[in-house]
Design a protein around this motif. Sequence first.
Motif, mmCIF file in Angstrom:
data_model
loop_
_atom_site.group_PDB
_atom_site.id
_atom_site.type_symbol
_atom_site.label_atom_id
_atom_site.label_comp_id
_atom_site.label_asym_id
_atom_site.label_seq_id
_atom_site.Cartn_x
_atom_site.Cartn_y
_atom_site.Cartn_z
ATOM 1 N N GLN A 211 -4.025 6.762 -3.566
ATOM 2 C CA GLN A 211 -4.799 5.847 -4.392
ATOM 3 C C GLN A 211 -5.951 6.528 -5.120
ATOM 4 O OE1 GLN A 211 -3.713 2.798 -4.733
ATOM 5 N NE2 GLN A 211 -2.110 3.028 -3.197
ATOM 6 N N ARG A 247 -2.126 -3.786 -12.600
ATOM 7 C CA ARG A 247 -2.727 -4.695 -11.610
ATOM 8 C C ARG A 247 -3.404 -5.884 -12.292
ATOM 9 N NH1 ARG A 247 -4.345 0.214 -9.040
ATOM 10 N NH2 ARG A 247 -6.410 0.009 -9.994
ATOM 11 N N LEU A 304 -1.377 -8.218 -2.833
ATOM 12 C CA LEU A 304 -0.945 -6.848 -3.120
ATOM 13 C C LEU A 304 -1.864 -6.204 -4.150
ATOM 14 C CD1 LEU A 304 1.200 -4.697 -2.590
ATOM 15 C CD2 LEU A 304 2.553 -5.676 -4.435
ATOM 16 N N SER A 307 -5.131 -5.383 -2.511
ATOM 17 C CA SER A 307 -4.986 -4.244 -1.605
ATOM 18 C C SER A 307 -4.948 -2.935 -2.376
ATOM 19 C CB SER A 307 -3.709 -4.393 -0.771
ATOM 20 O OG SER A 307 -3.524 -3.282 0.065
ATOM 21 N N ASP A 308 -4.226 -2.906 -3.502
ATOM 22 C CA ASP A 308 -4.174 -1.698 -4.322
ATOM 23 C C ASP A 308 -5.523 -1.410 -4.977
ATOM 24 O OD1 ASP A 308 -1.571 -1.326 -3.671
ATOM 25 O OD2 ASP A 308 -0.741 -2.126 -5.539
ATOM 26 N N GLY A 311 -8.221 0.055 -2.546
ATOM 27 C CA GLY A 311 -7.856 1.229 -1.753
ATOM 28 C C GLY A 311 -8.866 2.345 -1.833
ATOM 29 N N SER A 358 -8.581 -6.292 3.292
ATOM 30 C CA SER A 358 -7.332 -5.536 3.319
ATOM 31 C C SER A 358 -6.688 -5.590 4.700
ATOM 32 C CB SER A 358 -7.598 -4.092 2.909
ATOM 33 O OG SER A 358 -6.410 -3.339 2.927
ATOM 34 N N ARG A 413 8.590 -2.762 -2.779
ATOM 35 C CA ARG A 413 8.277 -4.093 -3.276
ATOM 36 C C ARG A 413 9.538 -4.835 -3.709
ATOM 37 N NH1 ARG A 413 2.925 -2.514 -6.941
ATOM 38 N NH2 ARG A 413 1.751 -1.609 -5.217
ATOM 39 N N ALA A 430 5.465 -4.596 2.066
ATOM 40 C CA ALA A 430 4.857 -3.740 1.048
ATOM 41 C C ALA A 430 3.340 -3.889 1.061
ATOM 42 C CB ALA A 430 5.414 -4.088 -0.332
ATOM 43 N N ILE A 431 2.849 -5.120 1.247
ATOM 44 C CA ILE A 431 1.404 -5.347 1.337
ATOM 45 C C ILE A 431 0.842 -4.675 2.579
ATOM 46 C CG2 ILE A 431 -0.362 -7.120 1.651
ATOM 47 C CD1 ILE A 431 1.438 -9.002 -0.002
ATOM 48 N N SER A 434 0.715 -0.909 2.047
ATOM 49 C CA SER A 434 -0.355 -0.535 1.130
ATOM 50 C C SER A 434 -1.712 -0.596 1.823
ATOM 51 C CB SER A 434 -0.339 -1.465 -0.086
ATOM 52 O OG SER A 434 -1.404 -1.176 -0.960
ATOM 53 N N SER A 438 -4.180 2.640 2.520
ATOM 54 C CA SER A 438 -5.546 2.675 1.988
ATOM 55 C C SER A 438 -6.576 2.991 3.068
ATOM 56 C CB SER A 438 -5.886 1.334 1.336
ATOM 57 O OG SER A 438 -5.999 0.306 2.304
#
Length: 465
Positions: A211, A247, A304, A307-308, A311, A358, A413, A430-431, A434, A438
């Motif tokens: 990230q 995003r 998601l 979370s991204d 990170g 997160s 995903r 996937a969440i 991630s 992170s």
Amino acid sequence: MNRLLRLWRVVAEPTLVRRLMLVQVALVLVMWGGVIAMLVHNGGDSSSYLNAIKSFDAVISVADNLASQPALQQQSLATIDAALREEFDAANLKELGPLLMVWQGGRLVYHSKGAPPDWRPGGAQGMETLYIGDKRYRALTVYSRTSDTRVMAAGPVGTLNVFLTINSRGYFLLPLVISLPLLPLPAWWSIRLAMRPWRRVAQEVAARGPQDLTPLTFRPPHRELAAMVDSVNALLLRVSQSALRERSFIADAAHELRTPLAAMRVNAEALQGQANGPVQRELLNGILSSGNRAGRLVGQLLQLMRSDATGSEPHAPLALDALLQDRLAALSGLASRNGVELELAATEPVRVMGQRESLVSLVDNLVENAIKYSPAHGVVRVGLAGVVGRAVLTVEDQGPGIAPELRERVFDRFFRDPQQTKSGSGLGLAIAASAAASHGGTIELSDAQGGGLLATVRLPLGDIN
């Protein structure tokens, strides 16, 4: 055997240091080879080793001074001849030594053993070609400046002459012979020293997380490496901007979808009270079920994206055991509706440096998945412990599990196990993955004892004191 294989990999694996070192060694060899080739060529063309004989004046002087004493003259000339051939005699190469011949008054007064008496020098002083049978010789004749004495020295042409040329000028080969075994070590050291900035850049890139798209902090002053660092930073900027746009688009779209989905659900629930028959109620139930699925998908997309996006934000001290208790309490209603029991095994405080939102997404998605796929009257066991500097969180269900060959792909995903009959979007794991990444952690899936799936999350421990 393993050591030999590792050694072979080290030796066989191409490296830039080894390539540069070999280029340096090859360049030195080519340079020295060119010098030697030039010497050999010149020697083959002109018998240059004869020019290296410095005894012509001495031979002429001895022959002139002892002309009245033939016996002493012969003895002195033989001594000089032996001195000229001494190096070749010591190496058992007598046939390669120069042939010496001396004339006075047109008469041959001395000749080396093996020199044909019928040889005669040409009319002028200098180099000429003579033969003994089919063997070719190059001969150098020098005339006395004060008398009629002439001295000739002859040597073989071809391979033998090349040997003589190298032998007479061996000081050109000596530095190569001495330096060649020592070249690799200084070459390797100099290249390693010169590549230190490159290694610093490589170490900074290797230390980055997936990230972290910020520009590299180390920018070397060297022109070539600085250009590469600038290109990498430009690429990181483009990737960061592209990810941010992605995003932002998904988050904006998800936000925009929440309002019409909520309105659709309200209208469908209102229509349920006015339904006149079972067919209408079934259709409305389908609309509500699809709306709930769409609402859950929108919520997961927002999770998601958050979370991204978070990170790379700074982490704060967090009691993971307390957070886990809060989330299980919040999810107990969902577990009751599905007839599933939740069990928590956390006997000691576990602290991490993390982001609460997160980690909430991480816990919620794992526990919700476990509740969803567990059968009625099943048990979902959640465990937490500190093990060797890591916080280990486990979520175990009694569901159908996931085939081993799909356990890596389910973290992609929107990918779902084709054998699953439960509805879903393919974003929950996937969440979770991630969120774990992170925090510098990992997540893996395995078979649970007694059937079902076991999800194991490992996060670095932290200290909140």
